[in-house]
Design an enzyme around this catalytic site. Structure first.
Site, PDB file in Angstrom:
ATOM      1  N   LYS A 115      41.708  39.168  47.157  1.00  0.00           N
ATOM      2  CA  LYS A 115      42.471  38.147  47.902  1.00  0.00           C
ATOM      3  C   LYS A 115      42.397  38.407  49.412  1.00  0.00           C
ATOM      4  CE  LYS A 115      46.402  39.123  45.845  1.00  0.00           C
ATOM      5  NZ  LYS A 115      45.943  40.224  44.986  1.00  0.00           N
TER       6      LYS A 115
ATOM      7  N   ARG B 125      54.393  34.728  44.759  1.00  0.00           N
ATOM      8  CA  ARG B 125      54.116  35.680  43.689  1.00  0.00           C
ATOM      9  C   ARG B 125      55.087  35.499  42.518  1.00  0.00           C
ATOM     10  NH1 ARG B 125      51.480  40.036  46.467  1.00  0.00           N
ATOM     11  NH2 ARG B 125      51.054  41.828  45.156  1.00  0.00           N
TER      12      ARG B 125
ATOM     13  N   ARG C 104      39.060  51.697  47.432  1.00  0.00           N
ATOM     14  CA  ARG C 104      39.387  50.915  48.630  1.00  0.00           C
ATOM     15  C   ARG C 104      39.838  51.825  49.778  1.00  0.00           C
ATOM     16  NH1 ARG C 104      43.620  46.216  48.152  1.00  0.00           N
ATOM     17  NH2 ARG C 104      44.892  47.911  47.353  1.00  0.00           N
TER      18      ARG C 104
ATOM     19  N   ARG D   5      45.886  53.343  50.645  1.00  0.00           N
ATOM     20  CA  ARG D   5      47.270  52.874  50.627  1.00  0.00           C
ATOM     21  C   ARG D   5      48.128  53.736  49.711  1.00  0.00           C
ATOM     22  NH1 ARG D   5      46.774  46.460  49.840  1.00  0.00           N
ATOM     23  NH2 ARG D   5      48.263  46.936  48.196  1.00  0.00           N
TER      24      ARG D   5
ATOM     25  N   ARG E 106      51.543  47.891  38.996  1.00  0.00           N
ATOM     26  CA  ARG E 106      51.287  46.645  39.732  1.00  0.00           C
ATOM     27  C   ARG E 106      50.556  45.633  38.849  1.00  0.00           C
ATOM     28  NH1 ARG E 106      48.064  48.933  44.395  1.00  0.00           N
ATOM     29  NH2 ARG E 106      47.670  46.769  44.937  1.00  0.00           N
TER      30      ARG E 106
HETATM   31  P1  AP5 Z   1      41.202  43.419  48.322  1.00  0.00           P
HETATM   32  O1  AP5 Z   1      40.660  42.267  49.080  1.00  0.00           O
HETATM   33  O2  AP5 Z   1      41.970  44.465  49.064  1.00  0.00           O
HETATM   34  O3  AP5 Z   1      42.026  42.908  47.043  1.00  0.00           O
HETATM   35  P2  AP5 Z   1      43.473  42.256  46.970  1.00  0.00           P
HETATM   36  O4  AP5 Z   1      43.441  41.261  45.876  1.00  0.00           O
HETATM   37  O5  AP5 Z   1      43.906  41.785  48.330  1.00  0.00           O
HETATM   38  O6  AP5 Z   1      44.293  43.545  46.502  1.00  0.00           O
HETATM   39  P3  AP5 Z   1      45.734  44.086  46.902  1.00  0.00           P
HETATM   40  O7  AP5 Z   1      45.840  45.443  46.255  1.00  0.00           O
HETATM   41  O8  AP5 Z   1      45.972  44.037  48.379  1.00  0.00           O
HETATM   42  O9  AP5 Z   1      46.625  43.067  46.199  1.00  0.00           O
HETATM   43  P4  AP5 Z   1      48.095  43.194  45.838  1.00  0.00           P
HETATM   44  O10 AP5 Z   1      48.387  41.795  45.528  1.00  0.00           O
HETATM   45  O11 AP5 Z   1      48.443  44.174  44.781  1.00  0.00           O
HETATM   46  O12 AP5 Z   1      48.749  43.858  47.159  1.00  0.00           O
HETATM   47  P5  AP5 Z   1      49.652  43.267  48.325  1.00  0.00           P
HETATM   48  O13 AP5 Z   1      49.282  43.954  49.571  1.00  0.00           O
HETATM   49  O14 AP5 Z   1      49.695  41.783  48.280  1.00  0.00           O
HETATM   50  O15 AP5 Z   1      39.952  44.107  47.561  1.00  0.00           O
HETATM   51  C1  AP5 Z   1      40.138  45.280  46.779  1.00  0.00           C
HETATM   52  C2  AP5 Z   1      38.876  46.184  46.896  1.00  0.00           C
HETATM   53  O16 AP5 Z   1      37.779  45.529  46.257  1.00  0.00           O
HETATM   54  C3  AP5 Z   1      38.430  46.465  48.336  1.00  0.00           C
HETATM   55  O17 AP5 Z   1      37.995  47.779  48.414  1.00  0.00           O
HETATM   56  C4  AP5 Z   1      37.268  45.490  48.555  1.00  0.00           C
HETATM   57  O18 AP5 Z   1      36.335  46.031  49.451  1.00  0.00           O
HETATM   58  C5  AP5 Z   1      36.684  45.349  47.160  1.00  0.00           C
HETATM   59  N1  AP5 Z   1      36.155  44.009  46.903  1.00  0.00           N
HETATM   60  C6  AP5 Z   1      36.764  42.818  47.207  1.00  0.00           C
HETATM   61  N2  AP5 Z   1      36.010  41.790  46.791  1.00  0.00           N
HETATM   62  C7  AP5 Z   1      34.916  42.337  46.194  1.00  0.00           C
HETATM   63  C8  AP5 Z   1      33.762  41.772  45.551  1.00  0.00           C
HETATM   64  N3  AP5 Z   1      33.584  40.440  45.435  1.00  0.00           N
HETATM   65  N4  AP5 Z   1      32.835  42.608  45.034  1.00  0.00           N
HETATM   66  C9  AP5 Z   1      32.986  43.966  45.146  1.00  0.00           C
HETATM   67  N5  AP5 Z   1      34.055  44.556  45.756  1.00  0.00           N
HETATM   68  C10 AP5 Z   1      34.998  43.748  46.263  1.00  0.00           C
HETATM   69  O19 AP5 Z   1      51.123  43.752  47.861  1.00  0.00           O
HETATM   70  C11 AP5 Z   1      51.514  45.109  47.904  1.00  0.00           C
HETATM   71  C12 AP5 Z   1      52.982  45.227  47.499  1.00  0.00           C
HETATM   72  O20 AP5 Z   1      53.818  44.497  48.422  1.00  0.00           O
HETATM   73  C13 AP5 Z   1      53.355  44.641  46.121  1.00  0.00           C
HETATM   74  O21 AP5 Z   1      53.133  45.576  45.090  1.00  0.00           O
HETATM   75  C14 AP5 Z   1      54.834  44.301  46.324  1.00  0.00           C
HETATM   76  O22 AP5 Z   1      55.640  45.457  46.223  1.00  0.00           O
HETATM   77  C15 AP5 Z   1      54.891  43.827  47.760  1.00  0.00           C
HETATM   78  N6  AP5 Z   1      54.715  42.365  47.902  1.00  0.00           N
HETATM   79  C16 AP5 Z   1      53.702  41.740  48.587  1.00  0.00           C
HETATM   80  N7  AP5 Z   1      53.855  40.408  48.543  1.00  0.00           N
HETATM   81  C17 AP5 Z   1      54.977  40.171  47.813  1.00  0.00           C
HETATM   82  C18 AP5 Z   1      55.638  38.981  47.402  1.00  0.00           C
HETATM   83  N8  AP5 Z   1      55.173  37.750  47.735  1.00  0.00           N
HETATM   84  N9  AP5 Z   1      56.765  39.094  46.644  1.00  0.00           N
HETATM   85  C19 AP5 Z   1      57.236  40.314  46.322  1.00  0.00           C
HETATM   86  N10 AP5 Z   1      56.672  41.479  46.682  1.00  0.00           N
HETATM   87  C20 AP5 Z   1      55.538  41.425  47.421  1.00  0.00           C
END
Ligand code: AP5
Length: 219
Positions: A14, A89, A128, A161, A172
């Site tokens: 994402k 979410r 990552r 992270r 998660r």
């Molecule tokens: P990446 O792009 O980082 O993936 P992502 O889907 O963004 O993963 P996240 O771990 O950031 O998602 P998340 O939803 O768990 O975390 P968030 O920060 O939102 O890619 C991942 C890896 O794959 C990278 O190394 C990349 O290089 C590689 N890659 C990408 N695309 C690729 C491809 N096509 N081919 C090969 N490799 C590839 O949330 C963190 C925490 O915050 C949550 O757990 C929660 O506690 C809180 N939080 C955030 N938002 C909310 C909300 N709206 N409500 C409640 N709590 C929230």
């Protein structure tokens, strides 16, 4: 005008795709996770309250997220559209976003779902590396920085992270399945959901998303 939600499990890409598409389309990439991590780093009241949930891999309570997103979406750069990553979410968050858009006479253009199998998610998350200064995303095998451990964009030292410990990743993924996956049906029922094969190479996914959106506009 692009108002688009990017959906998918942790590690589905994402952040990677929203950042690329945002640059391509000239709209901000708004990541609730990046905003929360900035609050934690800066030690704000919100960061202090959100941190324990994030460390456990649980969702931060809706009311904290909704205030934070309301403020971010009201910023001038979001007037011409945005790509939302990590928000909404929960169904309550999706409904709050719809209420806001309706009040402004705006609408969501699409919800893009990045489909990636669990084994690939685990591989991606364990490799990552993230920039703590500018939030750029890398992978030690598939998207390495030019200089090992250093951000190409701003020169800061890359980190893993805190929520990338195996037990937190498992949590998660379970939280996603229970609380966020139901949003797929929510957007499908509204005719807004587009499914993309998130295992395609990083460079191919944006083209696939653009193709689906163009087809939806044409149809
Ligand atoms: P990446 O792009 O980082 O993936 P992502 O889907 O963004 O993963 P996240 O771990 O950031 O998602 P998340 O939803 O768990 O975390 P968030 O920060 O939102 O890619 C991942 C890896 O794959 C990278 O190394 C990349 O290089 C590689 N890659 C990408 N695309 C690729 C491809 N096509 N081919 C090969 N490799 C590839 O949330 C963190 C925490 O915050 C949550 O757990 C929660 O506690 C809180 N939080 C955030 N938002 C909310 C909300 N709206 N409500 C409640 N709590 C929230």
């Amino acid at each position: 005008m692009s108002r688009i939600v990017i959906l998918g499990p942790p590690g589905s890409g994402k952040g990677t795709q929203a950042s690329r598409l945002g640059e391509l389309w000239g709209v901000p990439h708004i990541s609730s996770g990046d905003l929360l991590r900035a609050h934690v780093r800066e030690g704000t009241e919100l960061g202090r309250r959100a941190r324990p949930y994030m460390e456990r891999g649980e969702l931060v309570p809706d009311e904290l997220i909704l205030d934070m997103m309301q403020e971010r979406l009201s910023a001038p750069d979001a007037e011409r559209g945005y790509l939302l990553d990590g928000f909404p979410r929960t169904l309550a968050q999706a409904e709050a976003l719809e209420g806001r858009l309706e009040a402004l006479g705006q609408r969501l253009e699409a919800a893009i779902y990045l489909r990636v199998p669990e084994a690939e998610l685990l591989r991606r998350l364990s490799g990552r590396r993230t920039c703590p200064r500018c939030d750029a995303i890398y992978h030690v095998d598939t998207m390495p920085p030019k200089r090992e451990g250093i951000c190409d964009r701003c020169g800061a030292e890359l980190i893993q992270r805190e929520d990338e410990r195996p037990e937190v990743i498992r949590k998660r993924l379970a939280v996603y399945a229970k609380q966020t996956r139901p949003l797929l049906d929510h957007y499908r029922e509204r005719g807004l959901l587009h499914e993309v094969d998130g295992t395609l190479g990083v460079e191919r996914v944006p083209g696939e998303i653009a193709r689906l959106l163009a087809a939806a506009e044409g149809g």
